[in-house]
Design a protein around this motif. Structure first.
Motif, PDB file in Angstrom:
ATOM      1  N   GLU A   1       0.791  -1.136  -0.226  1.00  0.00           N
ATOM      2  CA  GLU A   1       0.090  -0.226  -0.083  1.00  0.00           C
ATOM      3  C   GLU A   1       1.051   1.259   0.096  1.00  0.00           C
ATOM      4  OE1 GLU A   1      -3.304  -0.274  -0.018  1.00  0.00           O
ATOM      5  OE2 GLU A   1      -3.106  -2.382  -0.361  1.00  0.00           O
ATOM      6  N   LYS A   2       2.044   1.183   0.430  1.00  0.00           N
ATOM      7  CA  LYS A   2       3.221   2.158   0.079  1.00  0.00           C
ATOM      8  C   LYS A   2       3.927   2.462  -1.456  1.00  0.00           C
ATOM      9  CE  LYS A   2       4.918   0.887   4.657  1.00  0.00           C
ATOM     10  NZ  LYS A   2       6.372   0.576   5.252  1.00  0.00           N
ATOM     11  N   GLU A   3       3.908   3.830  -1.176  1.00  0.00           N
ATOM     12  CA  GLU A   3       3.620   4.337  -2.778  1.00  0.00           C
ATOM     13  C   GLU A   3       4.642   5.339  -2.578  1.00  0.00           C
ATOM     14  OE1 GLU A   3       1.238   7.076  -5.883  1.00  0.00           O
ATOM     15  OE2 GLU A   3       1.118   5.487  -5.791  1.00  0.00           O
ATOM     16  N   LEU A   4       5.751   6.117  -3.208  1.00  0.00           N
ATOM     17  CA  LEU A   4       6.880   6.692  -2.155  1.00  0.00           C
ATOM     18  C   LEU A   4       7.243   7.761  -4.192  1.00  0.00           C
ATOM     19  CD1 LEU A   4       8.753   5.734  -0.050  1.00  0.00           C
ATOM     20  CD2 LEU A   4       6.715   6.837   0.159  1.00  0.00           C
ATOM     21  N   GLY A   5       7.556   8.782  -3.821  1.00  0.00           N
ATOM     22  CA  GLY A   5       8.556   9.116  -4.714  1.00  0.00           C
ATOM     23  C   GLY A   5       9.920   9.087  -4.165  1.00  0.00           C
ATOM     24  N   LEU A   6      10.901   8.703  -5.316  1.00  0.00           N
ATOM     25  CA  LEU A   6      12.351   8.390  -4.749  1.00  0.00           C
ATOM     26  C   LEU A   6      12.745   9.094  -5.940  1.00  0.00           C
ATOM     27  CD1 LEU A   6      12.469   4.546  -3.978  1.00  0.00           C
ATOM     28  CD2 LEU A   6      11.609   7.161  -2.851  1.00  0.00           C
ATOM     29  N   ASP A   7      14.540   9.159  -5.158  1.00  0.00           N
ATOM     30  CA  ASP A   7      14.714  10.043  -5.639  1.00  0.00           C
ATOM     31  C   ASP A   7      16.338   8.839  -6.598  1.00  0.00           C
ATOM     32  OD1 ASP A   7      17.293  11.350  -6.807  1.00  0.00           O
ATOM     33  OD2 ASP A   7      18.408  12.194  -4.812  1.00  0.00           O
ATOM     34  N   ALA A   8      15.809   8.156  -8.189  1.00  0.00           N
ATOM     35  CA  ALA A   8      16.224   6.764  -8.466  1.00  0.00           C
ATOM     36  C   ALA A   8      17.217   7.865  -9.485  1.00  0.00           C
ATOM     37  CB  ALA A   8      15.589   6.826  -9.312  1.00  0.00           C
ATOM     38  N   ILE A   9      18.558   6.471  -9.074  1.00  0.00           N
ATOM     39  CA  ILE A   9      19.906   6.643  -9.769  1.00  0.00           C
ATOM     40  C   ILE A   9      20.156   5.631 -10.845  1.00  0.00           C
ATOM     41  CG2 ILE A   9      21.019   8.425  -8.858  1.00  0.00           C
ATOM     42  CD1 ILE A   9      22.846   5.557  -7.490  1.00  0.00           C
ATOM     43  N   TYR A  10      20.703   5.524 -11.872  1.00  0.00           N
ATOM     44  CA  TYR A  10      19.770   4.924 -13.239  1.00  0.00           C
ATOM     45  C   TYR A  10      22.120   4.428 -13.187  1.00  0.00           C
ATOM     46  CZ  TYR A  10      15.495   4.847 -13.598  1.00  0.00           C
ATOM     47  OH  TYR A  10      13.955   4.570 -13.380  1.00  0.00           O
ATOM     48  N   VAL A  11      22.461   3.730 -13.015  1.00  0.00           N
ATOM     49  CA  VAL A  11      24.127   3.284 -13.304  1.00  0.00           C
ATOM     50  C   VAL A  11      24.374   2.135 -13.641  1.00  0.00           C
ATOM     51  CG1 VAL A  11      24.983   5.218 -11.363  1.00  0.00           C
ATOM     52  CG2 VAL A  11      24.685   2.484 -11.104  1.00  0.00           C
ATOM     53  N   ASP A  12      25.808   1.766 -14.041  1.00  0.00           N
ATOM     54  CA  ASP A  12      26.551   0.694 -14.452  1.00  0.00           C
ATOM     55  C   ASP A  12      26.670  -0.803 -12.838  1.00  0.00           C
ATOM     56  OD1 ASP A  12      25.602   0.492 -17.139  1.00  0.00           O
ATOM     57  OD2 ASP A  12      27.185   2.204 -17.355  1.00  0.00           O
ATOM     58  N   PRO A  13      26.813  -1.571 -13.366  1.00  0.00           N
ATOM     59  CA  PRO A  13      27.146  -2.516 -12.576  1.00  0.00           C
ATOM     60  C   PRO A  13      28.859  -2.097 -11.786  1.00  0.00           C
ATOM     61  CG  PRO A  13      26.514  -4.219 -14.188  1.00  0.00           C
ATOM     62  CD  PRO A  13      26.641  -2.328 -14.175  1.00  0.00           C
ATOM     63  N   ASP A  14      29.690  -1.369 -12.328  1.00  0.00           N
ATOM     64  CA  ASP A  14      30.991  -1.171 -11.478  1.00  0.00           C
ATOM     65  C   ASP A  14      29.818   0.571 -10.216  1.00  0.00           C
ATOM     66  OD1 ASP A  14      32.641  -2.883 -12.776  1.00  0.00           O
ATOM     67  OD2 ASP A  14      33.089  -0.890 -13.798  1.00  0.00           O
ATOM     68  N   PHE A  15      29.073   0.639 -10.541  1.00  0.00           N
ATOM     69  CA  PHE A  15      29.643   2.386  -9.666  1.00  0.00           C
ATOM     70  C   PHE A  15      30.204   1.909  -7.763  1.00  0.00           C
ATOM     71  CE2 PHE A  15      26.017   4.605  -6.680  1.00  0.00           C
ATOM     72  CZ  PHE A  15      26.543   5.935  -7.549  1.00  0.00           C
ATOM     73  N   PHE A  16      29.033   0.502  -7.101  1.00  0.00           N
ATOM     74  CA  PHE A  16      29.454   1.098  -5.718  1.00  0.00           C
ATOM     75  C   PHE A  16      30.400  -0.132  -5.896  1.00  0.00           C
ATOM     76  CE2 PHE A  16      24.319   0.342  -5.990  1.00  0.00           C
ATOM     77  CZ  PHE A  16      24.754   1.076  -5.178  1.00  0.00           C
ATOM     78  N   GLU A  17      31.347  -0.655  -6.277  1.00  0.00           N
ATOM     79  CA  GLU A  17      32.801  -0.954  -6.253  1.00  0.00           C
ATOM     80  C   GLU A  17      33.401   0.374  -6.865  1.00  0.00           C
ATOM     81  OE1 GLU A  17      34.126  -3.414  -6.191  1.00  0.00           O
ATOM     82  OE2 GLU A  17      32.091  -4.888  -6.560  1.00  0.00           O
ATOM     83  N   MET A  18      33.007   1.254  -7.851  1.00  0.00           N
ATOM     84  CA  MET A  18      33.865   2.752  -7.254  1.00  0.00           C
ATOM     85  C   MET A  18      33.562   3.956  -6.431  1.00  0.00           C
ATOM     86  SD  MET A  18      32.666   2.961 -11.649  1.00  0.00           S
ATOM     87  CE  MET A  18      34.174   5.035 -11.812  1.00  0.00           C
ATOM     88  N   PHE A  19      32.387   3.773  -6.164  1.00  0.00           N
ATOM     89  CA  PHE A  19      32.212   5.161  -4.829  1.00  0.00           C
ATOM     90  C   PHE A  19      32.066   4.119  -4.123  1.00  0.00           C
ATOM     91  CE2 PHE A  19      30.548   7.066  -9.637  1.00  0.00           C
ATOM     92  CZ  PHE A  19      31.000   8.448  -9.031  1.00  0.00           C
ATOM     93  N   SER A  20      32.706   4.973  -2.275  1.00  0.00           N
ATOM     94  CA  SER A  20      31.982   4.682  -1.450  1.00  0.00           C
ATOM     95  C   SER A  20      30.825   4.840  -0.642  1.00  0.00           C
ATOM     96  CB  SER A  20      33.952   5.274  -0.435  1.00  0.00           C
ATOM     97  OG  SER A  20      34.596   4.559  -0.428  1.00  0.00           O
ATOM     98  N   PHE A  21      29.942   4.467  -0.917  1.00  0.00           N
ATOM     99  CA  PHE A  21      28.325   3.514  -0.385  1.00  0.00           C
ATOM    100  C   PHE A  21      28.467   2.309   0.399  1.00  0.00           C
ATOM    101  CE2 PHE A  21      27.839   6.677  -3.977  1.00  0.00           C
ATOM    102  CZ  PHE A  21      27.673   8.216  -3.001  1.00  0.00           C
ATOM    103  N   PRO A  22      29.025   2.107   1.137  1.00  0.00           N
ATOM    104  CA  PRO A  22      28.741   0.879   2.182  1.00  0.00           C
ATOM    105  C   PRO A  22      27.550   0.283   1.841  1.00  0.00           C
ATOM    106  CG  PRO A  22      30.099   2.214   3.272  1.00  0.00           C
ATOM    107  CD  PRO A  22      29.267   3.147   2.231  1.00  0.00           C
TER     108      PRO A  22
END
Length: 804
Positions: A108-129
């Motif tokens: 029942e939850k509906e949220l307008g979220l800030d979405a990013i579309y990225v490639d798989p390397d993104f979380f290897e490159m940037f430090s978002f644990p």
């Protein structure tokens, strides 16, 4: 001996407690303000420094040598990243990056979220644990997503989100995604912010653009190999640009563009991730500027300097009261170093007390500071061991410089000079005068800057932007319904209400709305053997009517004419770009087989930031392209009730979406946020600077009138009037303020003129900005000095002469 130094120092400070209080008050305020401003500056400078790979992380930009000059942008086409990775040496990892809002549904939850579309390397490159899930397989599946911890809590509460299926609205269609991981929330000092990360190939534009090199709409980030520098990468990329942009380069040559110093018409460049916060591309160059941060630090230093000037001047002025003490100490065998440490010790005690009170003051004012300057900085940024040690060393150094000079001056006096009571055989106080001129010059500089800043803000706020900003409400279309259907429902629900004058929509906002959105789309094509670039705006019917835009020629889009879906309306700047005598005869190529007819020419209006020149603009209808903002024009009466009606109507149609409507004049004001923050900062700095200067001036006037008590009495006995005595005591100080104005005004004009060059639309730099600043400083100085000098002039001369 040390104990005796402390005892004597405390005794002397207490004996002159009025001046001690004035000194401590000034220094405490200065230290408190400097602490808050330093906290904010260090917070800003720490942006994006948390990434472990920050030394190798870069944003890719591209520089174009056009006939009109150099242009720089960060938008890249869909095939760009894959080709760059395979053809240019030195890249370790790469990711495309697109940020958009995405409606996300779970139960029942509906949220307008800030979405990013990225490639798989993104979380290897940037430090978002990654807190939950497998980091190695994050986004490996095209239908997987990563949620931030706060988003996971909103959607799932306490239950684990891993493996759960959520629905994301893409191009108006509901698509299922599996939650594969949960990342730590991004730090406050991050230029990249998001709620949900999706695979890049799921972005709404991907399918239409995956093979197009002329559709540029997203950013690209690279992580270079350890031994590869940006210069090496840029050199390696030249063959890449020559191959994939061959047609664009030929068009630039044909149109008369000149190559850069390397002989290139297009050049890839890299911007370090730690400089993203401070970069601007508006002038056709990659300009990294931390000027605003250094301005904040500069104001802190100036305020601290003024407080220190007050302390030095009062210390020297008070010295005459201690000359016989110094003479007696020297007669009894005191050495220069003993006297120096005695007087410096007194200054050090004042500085330590002031510093402690300043820190306490900054703690008390932190919340007000954060609210006034829209700062999210905290004291945590100041608590590193290196900064604490630096603060202690700074305190010792500044006390040595500020308190050491008077101490050195007194310790160097000969015994005869001291016993005679003469500090300066010339009778002149050149240092004191120079310092007073300097501190009032700083105050005049800050006051002038305040007037210029506020003048520019008022100019931008009141400038005719070419559209109705007072009666139009913009609403982000952040619900799950198709945007065109949503606008149609808004029209139907609001129809018949006399306070609702028109409803329309577009794919971009005017100004900056409550959702923070602000973007542009650029379309490039060849027209009659020359390259043309125009901003593109997808609109709905009645857009021109709703915003109150003016048509110079032609007509608006007509819902009863089906052919208008293959027509465009351009602004005057675009008409000049086409170069047609009659722009209504022009046909703009949409593809190899389709041309759009120009049916109207709009008078230029500021559809972008007001600091920029008005660029070419093309309006079109495109049902395949979604709308992102609705515009509703309301009657000038009952605007508050009309706003409430619109809000209730929107919530009725989209009950789960957040209503973020705002008037366009509010949106425009938000684009001045940086200027308003600067104005608040410099205004506050001006007030503090002038108050501290006046406190010091008052103390100086008090000391000097005390020293000239007998002279005042004698002058009054022989017939001097109160006015003449007051003039005698104040004229020297007022001369110094006038000298400060003469020096500061040209400097303030130069700085203000240089700053205003950043704005295509700017206020005239009138002389009255600086004249008022000088007059205000002079008036405040007269008022400050007169409160003491008039009191001395009115005193009974008999009482004054008895003091001998």
């Amino acid at each position: 001996m040390f104990k005796n130094y402390i005892k004597v120092a405390l005794r002397n400070l207490w004996k002159n407690r009025l001046f001690t209080i004035i000194g401590v008050l000034g220094l405490s305020v200065a230290f408190g303000v400097a602490t808050l401003l330093t906290m904010d500056s260090l917070h800003e400078l720490s942006y994006d420094n948390f990434h472990e790979n920050k030394a190798q992380l870069y944003q890719v930009n591209i520089t174009w040598q056009t006939p009109k000059g150099t242009e720089v942008g960060t938008s890249q086409p869909t095939p760009f990243a894959e080709a760059l990775n395979s053809e240019v040496a030195g890249i370790d990892k790469i990711t495309r990056f697109l940020e958009e809002e995405a409606v996300t549904i779970y139960g029942e939850k509906e949220l307008g979220l800030d979405a990013i579309y990225v490639d798989p390397d993104f979380f290897e490159m940037f430090s978002f644990p990654i807190l939950e899930g497998d980091k190695s397989s994050t986004l490996a599946d095209i239908s997987s997503v990563v949620l931030t911890k706060r988003t996971a809590n909103k959607l799932f509460g306490e239950e684990s989100p891993i493996g759960k299926t959520i629905t994301v609205l893409i191009n108006g269609q509901k698509e299922p995604f599996t939650v594969k991981a949960v990342s730590e929330d991004e730090p406050e000092q991050s230029s990249i912010n998001f709620d949900i990360a999706l695979h890049f190939e799921k972005n709404p534009e991907y399918e239409q653009t995956k093979e197009l090199w002329n559709a540029q709409y997203h950013q690209v980030f690279v992580q270079l190999e350890d031994q590869v520098s940006p210069q090496i990468f840029e050199a390696n990329s030249r063959s890449f640009t020559n191959l994939h942009y061959e047609g664009a380069i030929e068009s630039l040559k044909r149109d008369g563009a000149l190559p850069n110093q390397n002989g290139d018409f297009l050049q890839l460049g890299l911007l370090p991730i730690t400089e993203m916060r401070f970069v601007s591309y508006d002038k056709g160059i990659v300009e990294v500027s931390r000027a605003n941060i250094y301005l904040v630090l500069g104001v802190a230093i100036l305020i601290l300097f003024i407080a220190c000037v007050n302390f030095v001047n009062m210390s020297i002025a008070k010295s005459s009261q201690r000359l016989r003490e110094i003479g007696m100490r020297k007669t009894l065998g005191a050495e220069k170093k003993q006297l120096f440490f005695q007087f410096w010790g007194e200054s050090l005690i004042v500085f330590i007390i002031s510093f402690a009170l300043g820190i306490l003051l900054s703690l008390l004012l932190k919340d007000s500071f954060q609210s006034l300057f829209r700062s999210s900085a905290t004291f945590d940024v100041l608590l590193s061991p290196s900064l604490l040690i630096s603060a202690l060393l700074f305190l010792l150094l500044i006390s040595l410089l500020v308190g050491g000079y008077p101490a050195l001056l007194l310790s160097k006096l000969t015994t005869i000079q001291s016993l005679k009571g003469k500090l300066d055989s010339s009778g002149k106080n050149h240092l004191r005068d120079a310092l007073i001129v300097l501190q009032f010059g700083i105050a005049i500089l800050l006051i002038s800057s305040t007037f210029v800043l506020n003048g520019q803000i008022d100019f931008m706020r009141n400038k005719d932007l070419g559209y109705n900003k007072e009666q139009v409400i913009s609403i982000p279309l952040n619900g799950k319904k198709n945007s065109y259907d949503l606008v149609k429902l808004l029209r139907e629900e609001l129809a018949g209400n006399p306070n609702i004058l028109a409803v329309s929509a577009a794919d971009n906002n005017l100004g900056r709305g409550k959702d923070g959105g602000l973007s542009t789309s650029v379309w490039g094509f060849d027209y009659k053997d020359k390259s043309v670039r125009t901003n593109v705006l997808v609109v709905d019917y009645d857009y021109i009517k709703t915003l109150g835009l003016k048509l110079k020629e032609g007509r608006s889009f007509d819902i009863n004419r089906e052919t208008d879906t293959q027509a465009v309306i351009i602004n005057e700047s675009m008409a000049k770009e086409l170069g047609e005598g009659n722009p209504l005869l022009a046909r703009i190529p949409a593809s190899d087989s389709l041309d759009f007819a120009v049916i109207g020419v709009l008078k230029d209006y500021n559809f972008q930031d007001i600091s920029k020149d008005i660029a070419p603009l093309t309006l079109l209808l495109d049902r395949d392209q979604g709308l992102t903002y609705a515009y509703i024009k309301v009657a000038s009466s009952n605007m508050a009730s009309s706003f409430s009606l619109i809000e209730n109507t929107f919530k009725k149609i989209e009950p789960n979406a957040e209503f973020l409507g705002s008037f366009l004049d509010e949106n425009v004001d938000r684009t001045f946020r940086r200027e308003k923050t600067m104005a608040a900062l410099i205004t506050t700095g001006s007030v503090i600077a002038i108050l501290l200067s006046c406190v010091g001036l008052f103390a100086m006037a008090m000391l000097i009138t005390n020293q000239r008590t007998k002279e005042i009495g004698i002058r009054k006995v022989i017939g001097a009037s109160v006015v003449s005595v007051t003039y005698l005591l104040t004229k020297d100080f007022l001369k110094l303020v006038l000298i400060a104005f003469v020096i500061a005004a040209p400097i303030a004009w130069w700085f203000a003129n240089d700053w205003l060059q950043n704005y295509a639309n700017r206020v005239d730099l009138s002389w009255h900005f600086f004249a008022i600043a000088g007059a205000l400083s002079l008036a405040i100085a007269i008022l400050t000095i007169s409160t003491r000098t008039i009191q001395s002039a009115l005193a009974n001369p008999v009482k004054s002469l008895r003091t001998e």
